[in-house]
Design an enzyme around this catalytic site. Structure first.
Site, PDB file in Angstrom:
ATOM      1  N   LYS A 141      48.275  49.359  28.736  1.00  0.00           N
ATOM      2  CA  LYS A 141      47.604  49.991  29.873  1.00  0.00           C
ATOM      3  C   LYS A 141      46.808  51.230  29.433  1.00  0.00           C
ATOM      4  O   LYS A 141      45.668  51.420  29.821  1.00  0.00           O
ATOM      5  CB  LYS A 141      48.633  50.393  30.937  1.00  0.00           C
ATOM      6  N   GLU A 296      42.618  46.223  31.413  1.00  0.00           N
ATOM      7  CA  GLU A 296      43.775  46.144  30.524  1.00  0.00           C
ATOM      8  C   GLU A 296      43.360  45.584  29.171  1.00  0.00           C
ATOM      9  O   GLU A 296      42.463  44.748  29.090  1.00  0.00           O
ATOM     10  CB  GLU A 296      44.831  45.214  31.150  1.00  0.00           C
TER      11      GLU A 296
HETATM   12  N1  LIG Z   1      42.181  47.929  39.860  1.00  0.00           N
HETATM   13  C1  LIG Z   1      42.613  46.803  40.420  1.00  0.00           C
HETATM   14  N2  LIG Z   1      42.181  46.405  41.646  1.00  0.00           N
HETATM   15  C2  LIG Z   1      42.636  45.274  42.219  1.00  0.00           C
HETATM   16  N3  LIG Z   1      43.529  44.453  41.651  1.00  0.00           N
HETATM   17  C3  LIG Z   1      43.980  44.773  40.427  1.00  0.00           C
HETATM   18  C4  LIG Z   1      43.561  45.955  39.737  1.00  0.00           C
HETATM   19  N4  LIG Z   1      44.187  46.025  38.552  1.00  0.00           N
HETATM   20  C5  LIG Z   1      44.967  44.929  38.477  1.00  0.00           C
HETATM   21  N5  LIG Z   1      44.867  44.168  39.598  1.00  0.00           N
HETATM   22  C6  LIG Z   1      45.555  42.904  39.859  1.00  0.00           C
HETATM   23  O1  LIG Z   1      46.862  42.999  39.329  1.00  0.00           O
HETATM   24  C7  LIG Z   1      47.056  42.026  38.303  1.00  0.00           C
HETATM   25  C8  LIG Z   1      47.836  42.608  37.125  1.00  0.00           C
HETATM   26  O2  LIG Z   1      47.179  43.753  36.603  1.00  0.00           O
HETATM   27  P1  LIG Z   1      47.057  44.092  35.061  1.00  0.00           P
HETATM   28  O3  LIG Z   1      46.510  45.456  34.962  1.00  0.00           O
HETATM   29  O4  LIG Z   1      46.270  43.031  34.382  1.00  0.00           O
HETATM   30  O5  LIG Z   1      48.573  44.110  34.549  1.00  0.00           O
HETATM   31  P2  LIG Z   1      49.530  42.976  33.907  1.00  0.00           P
HETATM   32  O6  LIG Z   1      48.702  41.716  33.786  1.00  0.00           O
HETATM   33  O7  LIG Z   1      49.899  43.532  32.593  1.00  0.00           O
HETATM   34  O8  LIG Z   1      50.687  42.862  34.812  1.00  0.00           O
HETATM   35  C9  LIG Z   1      45.660  41.567  37.909  1.00  0.00           C
HETATM   36  O9  LIG Z   1      45.685  40.200  37.494  1.00  0.00           O
HETATM   37  C10 LIG Z   1      44.853  41.770  39.171  1.00  0.00           C
HETATM   38  O10 LIG Z   1      44.932  40.613  40.000  1.00  0.00           O
HETATM   39 MG   LIG Z   2      46.802  41.496  32.988  1.00  0.00          MG
END
Ligand SMILES: Nc1ncnc2c1ncn2[C@@H]1O[C@H](COP(=O)(O)OP(=O)(O)O)[C@@H](O)[C@H]1O
Ligand SMILES: [Mg+2]
Length: 334
Positions: A141, A296
């Protein structure tokens, strides 16, 4: 050549989904030896990184279900006994030409200790992907924060008042635990939500652990794009679209995968990251892009190869292994 893969217990891997299996299969099909180990089976003896390594032979997956003209309806199928293991041997890791560190997150203290063990693999003999120093440098992150032009408005804090003020300013936000993966612990925050304080307390463990708060990107409903980078270059992408009432797009929480192109913006973001990724030895990386913003940088065990291969009719695993073979040859071996 000899390829070792540090993976979670092989019986728990999903051959039709996990990129680790795609990479192992590619190495085998390209004529290399494939060995596996786990991060719990590593140590150091006389200044050399050691591992309990087991040779493995795979039966590659095949495409089935649906017809050839509709790849979205197809899936990878594996035979029930898709891997055969040989005798384990405790031996120096630098008897291998390449080692892929592919243990799934979370990045725990034992995981970090394993990266210190991997520091004792001789870099003149063996390529480690991704580099242990890079794995330590890149919290999945926090690493994105340095690319200020590419990311949406984001803060990291453990302070409830700071977080409340930020959510008030933005109206809608997403909270992310810094060590999460596969959508775990990701929360949608809205100004005025009566649960806001409580969610922040739970997520920060009463203010002990910082979390990421990011402005909510409404384009997330159209998908969270995974772009696979090989040595900083985009080699393929897949979209993950939230389904039902779920706002997260992750495949692990039911996100639907769909074919998607690598756009000019994706290339621009990749170019911003590339020099830093190369400097940190982060060779095989998956970045997440929502609405043209980097959200990410996945470095531990990025996924997506199987889905991209199926939807685009490509073989990304082969590309990665061929890149590694060239890099090994450049070490003056092979
Ligand atoms: N800034 C954002 N606005 C809206 N949805 C988000 C945002 N960041 C992440 N998400 C949603 O949350 C999910 C997981 O976020 P992510 O940062 O990729 O973390 P991880 O995949 O490690 O759990 C993403 O696939 C997306 O659908
Ligand atoms: Mg992700």
């Amino acid at each position: 050549m000899k390829f070792a893969f540090i993976i979670d217990p092989i019986a728990r891997l999903d051959p039709g989904h996990d990129s680790s299996v795609a990479l192992m299969e590619a190495a085998q099909v390209l004529g290399h030896e494939v060995w596996i180990t786990q991060f719990t089976q590593l140590g150091v003896t006389a200044g050399q990184a050691m591992a309990t390594l087991q040779p493995v032979t795979l039966t590659p997956v095949t495409l089935g279900g649906g017809d050839q003209s509709a790849p979205e309806g197809q899936r990878w199928e594996a035979v029930p006994n898709w891997y055969q293991l040989g005798e384990s041997v405790y031996q120096p890791l630098d008897t291998m030409d390449a080692v892929f560190m592919r243990t799934d997150p979370p990045v725990t203290v034992p995981y970090l200790y394993t990266t210190y063990v991997l520091d004792y693999v001789d870099p003149n003999k063996t390529l480690v992907i991704n580099s242990p120093a890079g794995l330590r440098a890149a919290n999945e992150k926090m690493y994105a924060l340095q690319f200020t032009e590419a990311i949406p408005e984001t803060i990291v804090s453990r302070d409830k008042q700071v977080i409340r003020d930020t959510v008030h300013r933005w109206g809608k936000a997403v909270l992310k635990p810094l060590g999460g993966k596969a959508g775990e612990g990701i929360l949608f925050l809205a100004d005025g939500d009566p649960n806001l304080n409580s969610m922040v307390e739970i997520s920060t463990h009463q203010g002990l652990e910082p979390v990421m708060i990011q402005t909510y990107l409404p384009e997330a409903k159209d998908g969270d794009k995974r772009v696979i980078l090989l040595n900083g270059e985009p080699i393929g992408a897949v979209n993950r679209i939230p389904t039902g009432s779920e706002f997260r797009g992750n495949m692990a929480v039911g996100g639907r995968v769909a074919k998607v192109a690598v756009t000019e913006r994706d290339r621009e973001i990749s170019q911003q990251l590339a020099p830093r990724l190369r400097q940190d030895g982060l060779i095989f990386v998956g970045i997440d892009i929502i609405g043209g913003y980097l959200t990410e940088v996945n470095v531990t065990s990025p996924t997506g190869i199987r889905e991209i291969d199926r939807l685009d009719g490509v073989q990304l695993g082969y590309q990665v292994i061929k890149w590694a073979v060239d890099a090994i040859k450049a070490l003056g071996k092979g």
